[in-house]
Design a protein around this motif. Sequence first.
Motif, PDB file in Angstrom:
ATOM      1  N   VAL A 367       0.847  -1.188   0.000  1.00 36.21           N
ATOM      2  CA  VAL A 367       0.000   0.000   0.000  1.00 36.21           C
ATOM      3  C   VAL A 367       0.887   1.244   0.000  1.00 36.21           C
ATOM      4  CG1 VAL A 367      -0.200   0.015   2.520  1.00 36.21           C
ATOM      5  CG2 VAL A 367      -1.916   1.209   1.139  1.00 36.21           C
ATOM      6  N   SER A 368       0.533   2.194  -0.852  1.00 35.81           N
ATOM      7  CA  SER A 368       1.226   3.483  -0.918  1.00 35.81           C
ATOM      8  C   SER A 368       0.209   4.580  -0.617  1.00 35.81           C
ATOM      9  CB  SER A 368       1.848   3.712  -2.294  1.00 35.81           C
ATOM     10  OG  SER A 368       2.849   2.747  -2.558  1.00 35.81           O
ATOM     11  N   ILE A 369       0.488   5.413   0.386  1.00 45.24           N
ATOM     12  CA  ILE A 369      -0.447   6.439   0.854  1.00 45.24           C
ATOM     13  C   ILE A 369       0.193   7.804   0.619  1.00 45.24           C
ATOM     14  CG2 ILE A 369      -1.682   7.338   2.854  1.00 45.24           C
ATOM     15  CD1 ILE A 369      -1.206   4.307   3.917  1.00 45.24           C
ATOM     16  N   PHE A 409       4.496   0.607   2.384  1.00 49.77           N
ATOM     17  CA  PHE A 409       5.051  -0.624   2.945  1.00 49.77           C
ATOM     18  C   PHE A 409       4.225  -1.819   2.471  1.00 49.77           C
ATOM     19  CE2 PHE A 409       2.621   1.664   6.170  1.00 49.77           C
ATOM     20  CZ  PHE A 409       1.608   0.770   6.468  1.00 49.77           C
ATOM     21  N   ALA A 410       4.838  -2.999   2.553  1.00 45.69           N
ATOM     22  CA  ALA A 410       4.214  -4.237   2.096  1.00 45.69           C
ATOM     23  C   ALA A 410       3.729  -5.045   3.289  1.00 45.69           C
ATOM     24  CB  ALA A 410       5.201  -5.048   1.276  1.00 45.69           C
ATOM     25  N   LEU A 411       2.614  -5.747   3.104  1.00 44.36           N
ATOM     26  CA  LEU A 411       2.092  -6.646   4.123  1.00 44.36           C
ATOM     27  C   LEU A 411       2.274  -8.083   3.657  1.00 44.36           C
ATOM     28  CD1 LEU A 411       0.687  -3.968   4.975  1.00 44.36           C
ATOM     29  CD2 LEU A 411      -1.207  -5.373   5.764  1.00 44.36           C
ATOM     30  N   LYS A 412       2.796  -8.922   4.549  1.00 40.69           N
ATOM     31  CA  LYS A 412       2.899 -10.339   4.228  1.00 40.69           C
ATOM     32  C   LYS A 412       1.551 -11.008   4.429  1.00 40.69           C
ATOM     33  CE  LYS A 412       5.734 -14.401   5.008  1.00 40.69           C
ATOM     34  NZ  LYS A 412       6.915 -14.959   5.694  1.00 40.69           N
ATOM     35  N   ASP A 413       0.846 -10.614   5.512  1.00 39.37           N
ATOM     36  CA  ASP A 413      -0.489 -11.128   5.802  1.00 39.37           C
ATOM     37  C   ASP A 413      -1.514 -10.028   5.544  1.00 39.37           C
ATOM     38  OD1 ASP A 413       0.640 -13.556   6.763  1.00 39.37           O
ATOM     39  OD2 ASP A 413       1.060 -12.558   8.673  1.00 39.37           O
ATOM     40  N   ALA A 414      -2.739 -10.444   5.200  1.00 39.51           N
ATOM     41  CA  ALA A 414      -3.800  -9.479   4.920  1.00 39.51           C
ATOM     42  C   ALA A 414      -4.150  -8.692   6.177  1.00 39.51           C
ATOM     43  CB  ALA A 414      -5.023 -10.209   4.388  1.00 39.51           C
ATOM     44  N   THR A 504      22.936   1.657   4.738  1.00 36.79           N
ATOM     45  CA  THR A 504      21.514   2.015   4.826  1.00 36.79           C
ATOM     46  C   THR A 504      20.725   1.354   3.699  1.00 36.79           C
ATOM     47  OG1 THR A 504      22.064   4.123   5.855  1.00 36.79           O
ATOM     48  CG2 THR A 504      19.882   3.927   4.869  1.00 36.79           C
ATOM     49  N   ILE A 505      19.506   0.863   4.049  1.00 39.77           N
ATOM     50  CA  ILE A 505      18.670   0.166   3.068  1.00 39.77           C
ATOM     51  C   ILE A 505      17.348   0.902   2.856  1.00 39.77           C
ATOM     52  CG2 ILE A 505      17.519  -1.996   2.491  1.00 39.77           C
ATOM     53  CD1 ILE A 505      19.521  -3.417   4.303  1.00 39.77           C
ATOM     54  N   ASN A 506      16.574   1.096   3.962  1.00 41.41           N
ATOM     55  CA  ASN A 506      15.249   1.740   3.892  1.00 41.41           C
ATOM     56  C   ASN A 506      14.342   1.048   2.864  1.00 41.41           C
ATOM     57  OD1 ASN A 506      15.714   3.645   5.875  1.00 41.41           O
ATOM     58  ND2 ASN A 506      16.548   5.148   4.449  1.00 41.41           N
ATOM     59  N   ASP A 507      14.167  -0.257   3.028  1.00 39.03           N
ATOM     60  CA  ASP A 507      13.353  -1.071   2.121  1.00 39.03           C
ATOM     61  C   ASP A 507      12.082  -1.500   2.846  1.00 39.03           C
ATOM     62  OD1 ASP A 507      12.233  -3.006   0.472  1.00 39.03           O
ATOM     63  OD2 ASP A 507      14.177  -3.745  -0.216  1.00 39.03           O
ATOM     64  N   SER A 508      10.930  -1.063   2.335  1.00 35.41           N
ATOM     65  CA  SER A 508       9.655  -1.406   2.978  1.00 35.41           C
ATOM     66  C   SER A 508       8.939  -2.540   2.245  1.00 35.41           C
ATOM     67  CB  SER A 508       8.755  -0.172   3.022  1.00 35.41           C
ATOM     68  OG  SER A 508       8.494   0.291   1.712  1.00 35.41           O
TER      69      SER A 508
END
Length: 637
Positions: A367-369, A409-414, A504-508
Amino acid sequence: MKKLVILLLSINMLFGEVVDLVSGVGVSDTVVKDEMKIYKIAGEAGQSVNSVMSGLTDDGDLYVKIGSEPTAQSFDCRSIHTGTRSEECSVSLVNGGDVYIGVYGYKATDFNIKATAGAVNNDVVSLSSGVSVNGEVAQGETKYYKLSASNGETVESVLSNLHADADIYVKIGSKATSASYDCKSTHGGTTEDKCSVLLAGDGEVFIGVFGYRATTYSITGTKDVVADEVIELTSEVGVNGTVEQGDTKYYKISGQNGETVETLMDELTADADIYVKVGSKPTGVSFDCRSTHGGTTSDGCSVELEADAEVFIGVFGYRTANYQITATLKSANDDGILLTSDEAESGSVLRDAMDYYRIPVGEKQTVSIVLNELTADADLFVQIGSKPTSESYACKSTQGGISVEECTFALKDAGEIFIGIFGFRASDYQIKATVTNTVVGTNMIENAEGGAISQNWETVKGDYVPVYYPRPNVPSAPVGTGVITFPLDSSAGQIEYYTSYAITINDSIHKILEVDLGGVPSRNDAYFVNRGQNRPGVIIHYGMGVEVETMDGKRRMNWDSFYNHHDVGAHFGTGNWLDFPSPVEMTRRAEKIVDWNHFKVDLEQQLKLLEPNNRIIKVNYFFTLGGAMDNIKLTSE
């Protein structure tokens, strides 16, 4: 030109002998141009010293200071007139001491100086309601008045007919000061000023007239019975009104436990302020929420009810103004407006209020807000599974002002994503949430296939930097032209001194960590080189991990060969986790230098072993203590 001369005077002022004065006895003297003559008089604690300069033949200035000689920049009281007009300054002594009086010759002039030390005038003049009294006050002096009033009455104080700047301070029950008052002046100069206070019991209202400059004036105190009218509001229905300067109009609305009451004042024709209080009428000094803007800018207040109660709203006329007042009840059970992916919603938020939205996100979706089109400063707060607050969130604003704010950020679970828009100032806005399937892919943090390594590594501790080394000619080594080696800098077992590195990564999106680990034949490890030894191929130690941002704050996951061989404490701070035998152990010693192993760990899976209800929002950075690695990457499946 006069300001320039005074500035020069402060740099090179001609001081002569300090002359002692006798209280009430004038001294005639002469001062030349750009000269300052100094006089002093002793005063006792609680006394006032009044200094008068008169008989001028040309322009001279008066400067007065308690405890030390005055200058053009340092004084407690100074001249306000030019030319040959008489000057007067009055100061009050908290403690006993000397008062120094300086007469500066803006032009060469004769003068007479007189200082009088005496008791502070504690007289308080009683006023009759509606009857004006004329008075005069010296610069720095305060004259006091009082008016008796009864419970429920208001007392309005009006200061008028000024020929120079003076201020009023009003307090119920005791003398007002510039630091302690219930109401004070809002205008400067000779503009008429008003103060209005409401009595909650019988008492006396004290009015202080402070001489910012020496001036004459008129003071009037008027008491009146306040009409007990409080206008009942209906949620979301605006009511138009008018308030006179210095008056307050009251409104109220009933709310239930857990509800939020948002109050909006707009359509102003002049400056007016709102004060909001739960359970009783607000005043200028007693409120739960108040205006923050001046002028005709719309303003709002938000209060949350902890029990069923009436919320009172006061509209105070800083100027006589027309306005519209609207109160809106918002339920605590309101989870917010349901958004549709990639469709923008427009709205407006009050100061100190939070508007809520929500959107469902499926398993392995991102989701991107985006919060934009702000007209004032508003902040974005995002939480997974529950409404966010300013203290509890998975993602929040970082820009400030009216800049575009984003959270991804990404969700692994709903789960359901809740979005809060907080009004740091009352603002319009547009909010949009876009849900997409998480792209299975790779975020390659570092590899050596190009014959070099990244310049983004930071040496957190120690003197060494990561080093490129040619690919070892062993079957198990990774494909590519080389590997990355991380020199060590300590003796065995002293892990607090090891060189440490971070990138540094900052990976969502990607939350699976993969690294190739192994030995490098014929490499002189920094540890042994430092001690004059030469033992090719020894990799003394491995340690690596990541810092992740979670719903409950930052966490660090660390995998370290020392955990299986030495009884040493955790490093890199607290919260280092080792939940299975570390794969780095297989490449620790010299006999394993030809072995390469692939390290792979699902970071979110490991998080949930210890914190089942937590989720990873993003991976902040990767760190390591030493060893040889290649193909450091984050992946998603």
